[in-house]
Design a protein around this motif. Sequence first.
Motif, PDB file in Angstrom:
ATOM      1  N   CYS A  32       0.875  -1.149  -0.034  1.00  0.00           N
ATOM      2  CA  CYS A  32       0.003  -0.024  -0.050  1.00  0.00           C
ATOM      3  C   CYS A  32       0.927   1.286   0.071  1.00  0.00           C
ATOM      4  O   CYS A  32       0.428   2.451  -0.209  1.00  0.00           O
ATOM      5  N   ASP A  33       2.224   1.221   0.245  1.00  0.00           N
ATOM      6  CA  ASP A  33       3.010   2.214   0.129  1.00  0.00           C
ATOM      7  C   ASP A  33       3.347   2.759  -1.361  1.00  0.00           C
ATOM      8  O   ASP A  33       4.501   2.349  -1.749  1.00  0.00           O
ATOM      9  N   LEU A  34       2.613   3.431  -2.129  1.00  0.00           N
ATOM     10  CA  LEU A  34       2.710   3.693  -3.364  1.00  0.00           C
ATOM     11  C   LEU A  34       3.853   4.653  -3.700  1.00  0.00           C
ATOM     12  O   LEU A  34       4.174   4.870  -4.782  1.00  0.00           O
ATOM     13  N   ASN A  35       4.109   5.572  -2.905  1.00  0.00           N
ATOM     14  CA  ASN A  35       5.012   6.534  -2.904  1.00  0.00           C
ATOM     15  C   ASN A  35       6.196   6.319  -2.101  1.00  0.00           C
ATOM     16  O   ASN A  35       7.136   7.310  -1.967  1.00  0.00           O
ATOM     17  N   TYR A  36       6.579   5.146  -1.832  1.00  0.00           N
ATOM     18  CA  TYR A  36       7.719   4.721  -1.349  1.00  0.00           C
ATOM     19  C   TYR A  36       8.403   5.596   0.068  1.00  0.00           C
ATOM     20  O   TYR A  36       9.382   5.902   0.056  1.00  0.00           O
ATOM     21  N   ASP A  37       7.486   5.891   0.731  1.00  0.00           N
ATOM     22  CA  ASP A  37       7.835   6.956   1.879  1.00  0.00           C
ATOM     23  C   ASP A  37       7.727   5.985   3.282  1.00  0.00           C
ATOM     24  O   ASP A  37       8.009   6.610   4.150  1.00  0.00           O
ATOM     25  N   LEU A  38       7.497   4.840   3.193  1.00  0.00           N
ATOM     26  CA  LEU A  38       7.478   3.747   4.335  1.00  0.00           C
ATOM     27  C   LEU A  38       6.321   3.875   5.261  1.00  0.00           C
ATOM     28  O   LEU A  38       6.225   3.107   6.006  1.00  0.00           O
ATOM     29  N   VAL A  39       5.308   4.527   4.942  1.00  0.00           N
ATOM     30  CA  VAL A  39       3.968   4.489   5.236  1.00  0.00           C
ATOM     31  C   VAL A  39       2.631   4.480   4.383  1.00  0.00           C
ATOM     32  O   VAL A  39       2.937   4.950   3.206  1.00  0.00           O
ATOM     33  N   CYS A  40       1.643   4.051   4.900  1.00  0.00           N
ATOM     34  CA  CYS A  40       0.681   4.020   4.001  1.00  0.00           C
ATOM     35  C   CYS A  40      -0.358   5.090   4.506  1.00  0.00           C
ATOM     36  O   CYS A  40      -1.147   4.926   5.521  1.00  0.00           O
ATOM     37  N   ASP A  41      -0.565   6.112   3.725  1.00  0.00           N
ATOM     38  CA  ASP A  41      -1.588   7.127   4.040  1.00  0.00           C
ATOM     39  C   ASP A  41      -2.010   7.670   2.904  1.00  0.00           C
ATOM     40  O   ASP A  41      -1.925   7.188   1.732  1.00  0.00           O
ATOM     41  N   VAL A  42      -2.760   8.856   2.961  1.00  0.00           N
ATOM     42  CA  VAL A  42      -3.508   9.357   2.034  1.00  0.00           C
ATOM     43  C   VAL A  42      -2.746   9.857   0.852  1.00  0.00           C
ATOM     44  O   VAL A  42      -3.432   9.805  -0.347  1.00  0.00           O
ATOM     45  N   GLN A  43      -1.428  10.119   0.813  1.00  0.00           N
ATOM     46  CA  GLN A  43      -0.721  10.530  -0.129  1.00  0.00           C
ATOM     47  C   GLN A  43      -0.536   9.309  -1.118  1.00  0.00           C
ATOM     48  O   GLN A  43      -0.309   9.523  -2.358  1.00  0.00           O
ATOM     49  N   ASP A  44      -0.517   8.100  -0.609  1.00  0.00           N
ATOM     50  CA  ASP A  44      -0.525   6.794  -1.391  1.00  0.00           C
ATOM     51  C   ASP A  44      -1.931   6.966  -2.618  1.00  0.00           C
ATOM     52  O   ASP A  44      -1.762   6.626  -3.478  1.00  0.00           O
ATOM     53  N   LEU A  45      -2.791   7.060  -1.789  1.00  0.00           N
ATOM     54  CA  LEU A  45      -4.259   7.342  -2.781  1.00  0.00           C
ATOM     55  C   LEU A  45      -4.000   8.585  -3.686  1.00  0.00           C
ATOM     56  O   LEU A  45      -4.521   8.144  -4.869  1.00  0.00           O
TER      57      LEU A  45
HETATM   58 CA   LIG Z   1       3.358   5.966   1.207  1.00  0.00          CA
END
Ligand SMILES: [Ca+2]
Length: 370
Positions: A212-225
């Motif tokens: 779920c970490d689509l922007n590779y910043d190590l967290v899954c949050d709304v920025q990945d959406l």
């Molecule tokens: Ca992320």
Amino acid sequence: MHNPACNYFLACFLAANLASAPVVACTMSISSVEAPEIEIEIEFEDYNDVTNRVTYQIEIESSVVPPTNTAVCQCGISFGSELVQAPESFRVLNAIVGLRRGEGDDFDLDSFSGFEPDDDVAATLAGLNGTNNGSTTFGFSTPVNPFNLPPLQAEDAFVLGFLIEFAPEDFAAVNGNQIQFAAGSNEPGHPINLFQRYQPTLKLPPFRLDECDLNYDLVCDVQDLDVLYSLGDLARGFERTDATEVYDLNGDDRIDRRDVQEWLKKAADFHGLDDAYAPGDVNLDGEFGTSDLIQVFVAGQYESGNDGQTWATGDWNADGYFDSSDTLYAFQVGRFNPSANIQPLPEPNTAPFTLLLVTLCGWTAIRHRK
Ligand SMILES: [Ca+2]
Ligand SMILES: [Ca+2]
Ligand SMILES: [Ca+2]
Ligand SMILES: [Ca+2]
């Protein structure tokens, strides 16, 4: 056919130009202006959340020079330099060898292991002419018997692999840092040597701790959406490419709103929640409540007709707009909890917000009647 002991041995016979390479045991690739660069692949392997280490596998393909004598094969890595030293967490865990039969055939690198860490080899590598000053060296060795070697076809290739690990927070100190590879043997005349023509810096693909970490910043949050929404028309959907494969979260070879739904499941799981995030839960705290309504109110896009809306601004069905189809969807899923994270609602003194509240109340009433 595959005798692992033989294959380890061949790690030492790396030669980029087979035609001009002498047939000697445990030799290194020969420097030559015409020879191509040694082919290399680096893949993210794993993240261990107990040790907090990421691992990457480095695969180096090479031509092979047949061996002639029993020997101890040696190989290693020198990493970092006086300018940027290897971070404390950086380790080379293992050296491994695989055999690839024919062009493009798959092989299992992990099935050939046997090198052991060897401090003497590391010390030899550290003292070699040409080894970067200030680097940290890692050495490996394995005894081999060359008389059981499998016959090699013209297209066969051996692949030398190294497994490296480091703490995720050290990514910047590892990526782009200097690296040198070496191989050789204990045979007189064929000592451990640095690879030539290998790319001098380690170029790592970014890693993710979770799908779920689509922007590779190590967290899954709304920025990945936001990343997912930015890819195109998710309501209509489109075929995935190799470059967009990571966004095809449900694996159906298309990128569409089903991947948004899959993301909501995976991200909730990432945060330890049993249920997928519900449409309407714009702040992704696990509840669709009043704080979410305040957030979309502040964004002010309800029935605005503006395209390009995201999860956070109310576009929960991923068609680009925040309108009654989103509120209908949210209330069909039915996870609105008016008592969740209660905050005073702002004065409904703007037409869009009044419209939103009326719609929400309408859907809630319909659901309750059912
Ligand atoms: Ca992320
Ligand atoms: Ca998909
Ligand atoms: Ca929420
Ligand atoms: Ca929408």
